[in-house]
Motif scaffolding. Structure first.
Motif, PDB file in Angstrom:
ATOM      1  N   SER A 175       0.815  -1.213   0.000  1.00  0.00           N
ATOM      2  CA  SER A 175       0.000   0.000   0.000  1.00  0.00           C
ATOM      3  C   SER A 175       0.850   1.266   0.000  1.00  0.00           C
ATOM      4  O   SER A 175       0.553   2.217  -0.723  1.00  0.00           O
ATOM      5  CB  SER A 175      -0.959   0.010   1.197  1.00  0.00           C
ATOM      6  N   PHE A 176       1.936   1.297   0.772  1.00  0.00           N
ATOM      7  CA  PHE A 176       2.760   2.505   0.851  1.00  0.00           C
ATOM      8  C   PHE A 176       3.555   2.743  -0.434  1.00  0.00           C
ATOM      9  O   PHE A 176       3.707   3.882  -0.881  1.00  0.00           O
ATOM     10  CB  PHE A 176       3.733   2.424   2.031  1.00  0.00           C
ATOM     11  N   ALA A 177       4.085   1.669  -1.013  1.00  0.00           N
ATOM     12  CA  ALA A 177       4.925   1.816  -2.211  1.00  0.00           C
ATOM     13  C   ALA A 177       4.104   1.848  -3.491  1.00  0.00           C
ATOM     14  O   ALA A 177       4.395   2.618  -4.403  1.00  0.00           O
ATOM     15  CB  ALA A 177       5.949   0.682  -2.266  1.00  0.00           C
ATOM     16  N   TYR A 178       3.074   1.005  -3.566  1.00  0.00           N
ATOM     17  CA  TYR A 178       2.338   0.839  -4.822  1.00  0.00           C
ATOM     18  C   TYR A 178       0.878   1.287  -4.733  1.00  0.00           C
ATOM     19  O   TYR A 178       0.141   1.182  -5.717  1.00  0.00           O
ATOM     20  CB  TYR A 178       2.381  -0.634  -5.246  1.00  0.00           C
ATOM     21  N   ASP A 179       0.462   1.776  -3.566  1.00  0.00           N
ATOM     22  CA  ASP A 179      -0.925   2.210  -3.333  1.00  0.00           C
ATOM     23  C   ASP A 179      -1.925   1.100  -3.634  1.00  0.00           C
ATOM     24  O   ASP A 179      -3.032   1.355  -4.101  1.00  0.00           O
ATOM     25  CB  ASP A 179      -1.263   3.472  -4.153  1.00  0.00           C
ATOM     26  N   MET A 180      -1.540  -0.145  -3.378  1.00  0.00           N
ATOM     27  CA  MET A 180      -2.477  -1.251  -3.529  1.00  0.00           C
ATOM     28  C   MET A 180      -3.531  -1.183  -2.422  1.00  0.00           C
ATOM     29  O   MET A 180      -3.286  -0.652  -1.337  1.00  0.00           O
ATOM     30  CB  MET A 180      -1.757  -2.599  -3.422  1.00  0.00           C
ATOM     31  N   ARG A 181      -4.674  -1.751  -2.690  1.00  0.00           N
ATOM     32  CA  ARG A 181      -5.747  -1.825  -1.692  1.00  0.00           C
ATOM     33  C   ARG A 181      -5.471  -3.023  -0.790  1.00  0.00           C
ATOM     34  O   ARG A 181      -6.133  -4.055  -0.836  1.00  0.00           O
ATOM     35  CB  ARG A 181      -7.104  -1.953  -2.383  1.00  0.00           C
ATOM     36  N   ALA A 182      -4.453  -2.852   0.074  1.00  0.00           N
ATOM     37  CA  ALA A 182      -3.991  -3.931   0.960  1.00  0.00           C
ATOM     38  C   ALA A 182      -4.199  -3.512   2.408  1.00  0.00           C
ATOM     39  O   ALA A 182      -3.646  -2.509   2.857  1.00  0.00           O
ATOM     40  CB  ALA A 182      -2.515  -4.228   0.705  1.00  0.00           C
ATOM     41  N   PRO A 183      -5.006  -4.245   3.170  1.00  0.00           N
ATOM     42  CA  PRO A 183      -5.243  -3.883   4.566  1.00  0.00           C
ATOM     43  C   PRO A 183      -4.035  -4.147   5.441  1.00  0.00           C
ATOM     44  O   PRO A 183      -3.185  -4.981   5.100  1.00  0.00           O
ATOM     45  CB  PRO A 183      -6.410  -4.791   4.960  1.00  0.00           C
ATOM     46  N   ILE A 184      -3.966  -3.446   6.556  1.00  0.00           N
ATOM     47  CA  ILE A 184      -2.885  -3.662   7.525  1.00  0.00           C
ATOM     48  C   ILE A 184      -3.466  -3.698   8.934  1.00  0.00           C
ATOM     49  O   ILE A 184      -4.384  -2.944   9.261  1.00  0.00           O
ATOM     50  CB  ILE A 184      -1.788  -2.582   7.439  1.00  0.00           C
ATOM     51  N   VAL A 185      -2.957  -4.593   9.729  1.00  0.00           N
ATOM     52  CA  VAL A 185      -3.313  -4.668  11.145  1.00  0.00           C
ATOM     53  C   VAL A 185      -2.020  -4.874  11.918  1.00  0.00           C
ATOM     54  O   VAL A 185      -1.311  -5.855  11.688  1.00  0.00           O
ATOM     55  CB  VAL A 185      -4.294  -5.829  11.444  1.00  0.00           C
ATOM     56  N   GLU A 186      -1.683  -3.936  12.786  1.00  0.00           N
ATOM     57  CA  GLU A 186      -0.507  -4.065  13.653  1.00  0.00           C
ATOM     58  C   GLU A 186      -0.884  -3.504  15.020  1.00  0.00           C
ATOM     59  O   GLU A 186      -2.065  -3.246  15.293  1.00  0.00           O
ATOM     60  CB  GLU A 186       0.719  -3.377  13.033  1.00  0.00           C
ATOM     61  N   ALA A 187       0.085  -3.300  15.892  1.00  0.00           N
ATOM     62  CA  ALA A 187      -0.198  -2.969  17.290  1.00  0.00           C
ATOM     63  C   ALA A 187      -1.085  -1.742  17.447  1.00  0.00           C
ATOM     64  O   ALA A 187      -2.039  -1.747  18.233  1.00  0.00           O
ATOM     65  CB  ALA A 187       1.116  -2.768  18.042  1.00  0.00           C
ATOM     66  N   ASN A 188      -0.774  -0.686  16.706  1.00  0.00           N
ATOM     67  CA  ASN A 188      -1.526   0.556  16.857  1.00  0.00           C
ATOM     68  C   ASN A 188      -2.896   0.499  16.192  1.00  0.00           C
ATOM     69  O   ASN A 188      -3.892   0.951  16.760  1.00  0.00           O
ATOM     70  CB  ASN A 188      -0.716   1.735  16.304  1.00  0.00           C
ATOM     71  N   THR A 189      -2.953  -0.060  14.989  1.00  0.00           N
ATOM     72  CA  THR A 189      -4.234  -0.090  14.284  1.00  0.00           C
ATOM     73  C   THR A 189      -5.197  -1.101  14.897  1.00  0.00           C
ATOM     74  O   THR A 189      -6.415  -0.868  14.909  1.00  0.00           O
ATOM     75  CB  THR A 189      -4.035  -0.404  12.788  1.00  0.00           C
ATOM     76  N   GLN A 190      -4.705  -2.197  15.433  1.00  0.00           N
ATOM     77  CA  GLN A 190      -5.639  -3.166  16.004  1.00  0.00           C
ATOM     78  C   GLN A 190      -6.300  -2.607  17.267  1.00  0.00           C
ATOM     79  O   GLN A 190      -7.469  -2.893  17.553  1.00  0.00           O
ATOM     80  CB  GLN A 190      -4.963  -4.506  16.273  1.00  0.00           C
ATOM     81  N   ARG A 191      -5.573  -1.786  18.006  1.00  0.00           N
ATOM     82  CA  ARG A 191      -6.185  -1.128  19.173  1.00  0.00           C
ATOM     83  C   ARG A 191      -7.252  -0.127  18.711  1.00  0.00           C
ATOM     84  O   ARG A 191      -8.363  -0.076  19.254  1.00  0.00           O
ATOM     85  CB  ARG A 191      -5.113  -0.422  19.989  1.00  0.00           C
ATOM     86  N   LEU A 192      -6.908   0.658  17.703  1.00  0.00           N
ATOM     87  CA  LEU A 192      -7.853   1.625  17.150  1.00  0.00           C
ATOM     88  C   LEU A 192      -9.085   0.922  16.598  1.00  0.00           C
ATOM     89  O   LEU A 192     -10.231   1.313  16.892  1.00  0.00           O
ATOM     90  CB  LEU A 192      -7.165   2.432  16.040  1.00  0.00           C
ATOM     91  N   TYR A 193      -8.890  -0.120  15.811  1.00  0.00           N
ATOM     92  CA  TYR A 193     -10.020  -0.830  15.199  1.00  0.00           C
ATOM     93  C   TYR A 193     -10.892  -1.497  16.263  1.00  0.00           C
ATOM     94  O   TYR A 193     -12.123  -1.528  16.141  1.00  0.00           O
ATOM     95  CB  TYR A 193      -9.518  -1.886  14.215  1.00  0.00           C
ATOM     96  N   ALA A 194     -10.266  -2.051  17.297  1.00  0.00           N
ATOM     97  CA  ALA A 194     -11.044  -2.701  18.357  1.00  0.00           C
ATOM     98  C   ALA A 194     -11.983  -1.696  19.016  1.00  0.00           C
ATOM     99  O   ALA A 194     -13.141  -2.021  19.329  1.00  0.00           O
ATOM    100  CB  ALA A 194     -10.112  -3.314  19.395  1.00  0.00           C
ATOM    101  N   ARG A 195     -11.500  -0.475  19.213  1.00  0.00           N
ATOM    102  CA  ARG A 195     -12.349   0.549  19.815  1.00  0.00           C
ATOM    103  C   ARG A 195     -13.409   1.053  18.845  1.00  0.00           C
ATOM    104  O   ARG A 195     -14.554   1.324  19.240  1.00  0.00           O
ATOM    105  CB  ARG A 195     -11.478   1.697  20.327  1.00  0.00           C
ATOM    106  N   LEU A 196     -13.068   1.164  17.580  1.00  0.00           N
ATOM    107  CA  LEU A 196     -14.053   1.613  16.598  1.00  0.00           C
ATOM    108  C   LEU A 196     -15.146   0.574  16.369  1.00  0.00           C
ATOM    109  O   LEU A 196     -16.260   0.908  15.938  1.00  0.00           O
ATOM    110  CB  LEU A 196     -13.363   1.945  15.272  1.00  0.00           C
TER     111      LEU A 196
END
Length: 373
Positions: free
Chosen positions: A132-153
Motif C-alpha cells: 500500500s505505501f509503495a504501490y498504493d495497492m488496496r492492501a489492509p494492515i493490522v498491527e499494534a496501533n491499528t488493532q487497538r484503534l479498530y477494536a475501539r471503533l
C-alpha cells in the motif's frame, strides 16, 4: 460489536484524510515510494520506537543503498549496522530476503502482494504495508496501533490475539480502504492515529477526528477495550560474562551459534550460573564451563560491572568479571581450543566497535574503553 454503514466508512475516510494532512509526522520513510526503503523501515520499526529507528534507517541505507547492495554484503557487516536495534533475527531475515530478490527477481522488488508475502521474514502486515505505501495497492494492515484503534471503533471485546477477533480486525481494515486510489495514505493515517491519539492508556479522545463515530468512546469503555493482556510471567536467571584478557590487552570474543541467543553476533564468553548457591559456587561454575568450552583453565579476579536486562521471558542479572587464562606463560592463545576458529577471536578494545556485538557486549565494550582512557 458495531456494524459500520457505507456512509460512516466514507466519513471515516474523509476525516482521516483531513486530519493526517495536518497532524501527520514527517518521517523519512513517508517521503518515498521506494519499496526497498519502506521495507527496511517496516522491519526496523517492529518492536522499536520511531525515534530510535530514524538514525539507524539513514545509516543502513547509506551502507546498503539498494536491495542488491544488501544481498551482496556479508552477514557480519549487516549485523554490525543493525547492532543496537535488537531482535537480530530481523536483520538476518532481511538479508536472506534481499538475496531472494536479487536471485529470483533480478534485484527488482516484486510488485505482486503474494510474491512479497513469500519473502523470508515478511508476514501479512508487512506485505500489506509495502504494497500500500509503495504501490498504493488496496492492501489492509493490522498491527499494534491499528488493532487497538479498530477494536475501539468496533467496540470489540476479547483478547486481540484470538482468531475470531483478528478476523474482525482484518475485515474492518479492508472495509475502510477506498475502492480506487488512496489506500497507502489512509493506512498511514490510521497507524498515526493509533500511535499518537488512540493510545493504550489515557487516549486523547478530545483530539480524535473519529470521536463521534466511536462506540467505545460513546460508552466510556476506553480502559476496557481492548481487553488487557494477561500479565507476562518472567523467569529470573543469573549469568556470568568473563572478560578474558591476554598480555596484549586483547579480549576473548565468541560468536554465538545457531539456536543460541544473539546467533551470529559476537559476545564475551558467557555462562548460566543460576543454580549457584554461593559466590564461590558461582565463580567455580563459570570457570568450569569456560574450561569445558575452550579447553583452558581461567582465573577470575575483580567484578567489572553488573548488567540487568530482559530477553523474551527471562529477567537476567549479568555479572561481568575480569579474568585471565592460567598457565599460559604470557600467551593465552596457546591453550585455547578453536583459537584459529572463526568463532573465537582475540580483539583489542579499540577494535571492538568494528565487531557486531550483542547488546550487552556493546555495554561491556563501552566500559572497557572507559578503563583505557
Amino acid at each position: 460489536m458495531k456494524t459500520w454503514t457505507a456512509e460512516e466508512l466514507q466519513q471515516l475516510r474523509k476525516r482521516m484524510k483531513v486530519w493526517f494532512s495536518k497532524q501527520g509526522r514527517s518521517l523519512p520513510w513517508r517521503e518515498t515510494h521506494d519499496p526497498y526503503a519502506i521495507w527496511v523501515s517496516e522491519i526496523m520499526l517492529q518492536q522499536t520506537q520511531v525515534a530510535t529507528v530514524i538514525p539507524y534507517f539513514h545509516r543502513f541505507l547509506d551502507a546498503f543503498p539498494t536491495v542488491t547492495a544488501l544481498a551482496d554484503a556479508p552477514e557480519e557487516r549487516v549485523l554490525l549496522h543493525w547492532a543496537g536495534l535488537g531482535y537480530y533475527r530481523r536483520a538476518k531475515q532481511l538479508h536472506a530476503a534481499s538475496k531472494v530478490i536479487r536471485d529470483q527477481w533480478e534485484g527488482c522488488f516484486p510488485r505482486d502482494y503474494d510474491a512479497i508475502l513469500a519473502l523470508p521474514g515478511i508476514g501479512r502486515y508487512t506485505a500489506g504495508a509495502i504494497s500500500s505505501f509503495a504501490y498504493d495497492m488496496r492492501a489492509p494492515i493490522v498491527e499494534a496501533n491499528t488493532q487497538r484503534l479498530y477494536a475501539r471503533l468496533l467496540r470489540l471485546r476479547g483478547q486481540l490475539t484470538e482468531r475470531t477477533i483478528q478476523n474482525h480486525l482484518w475485515k474492518f481494515a479492508s472495509d475502510i480502504l477506498p475502492e480506487r486510489s488512496g489506500s497507502g495514505r489512509l493506512n498511514q493515517a490510521v497507524m498515526e492515529l493509533g500511535s499518537q491519539v488512540c493510545t493504550p492508556k489515557a487516549p486523547l479522545c478530545h483530539e480524535c477526528p473519529l470521536q463521534s463515530l466511536c462506540p467505545t468512546y460513546a460508552h466510556s469503555e476506553q480502559s476496557e477495550i481492548p481487553s488487557p493482556k494477561p500479565s507476562k510471567v518472567y523467569e529470573d536467571k543469573v549469568e556470568v560474562a568473563l572478560l578474558v584478557r591476554d598480555e596484549g590487552c586483547r579480549y576473548l570474543l565468541r560468536r554465538c551459534q545457531a539456536g543460541e541467543r544473539w546467533a551470529g553476533l559476537w559476545d564475551f564468553p558467557r555462562f548460566d550460573v543460576t543454580s549457584a548457591q554461593s559466590e564461590d559456587e558461582l565463580m567455580t561454575s563459570a570457570s568450569r564451563q569456560f574450561s569445558d568450552r575452550f579447553g583452558a583453565s581461567v582465573c577470575l579476579s575483580d567484578e567489572a560491572m553488573q548488567i540487568k536486562h530482559g530477553v523474551t521471558r527471562y529477567r537476567i542479572s549479568l555479572r561481568c568479571f575480569h579474568a585471565s587464562v592460567e598457565g599460559s606463560n604470557g600467551n593465552p592463545l596457546e591453550p585455547l581450543r578453536g583459537e584459529d576458529s572463526p568463532d573465537a577471536v582475540w580483539c583489542s578494545v579499540h577494535r571492538l566497535t568494528e565487531v557486531p556485538l550483542s547488546s550487552t557486549g556493546k555495554r561491556i565494550a563501552k566500559h572497557l574503553a572507559g578503563l583505557q582512557r
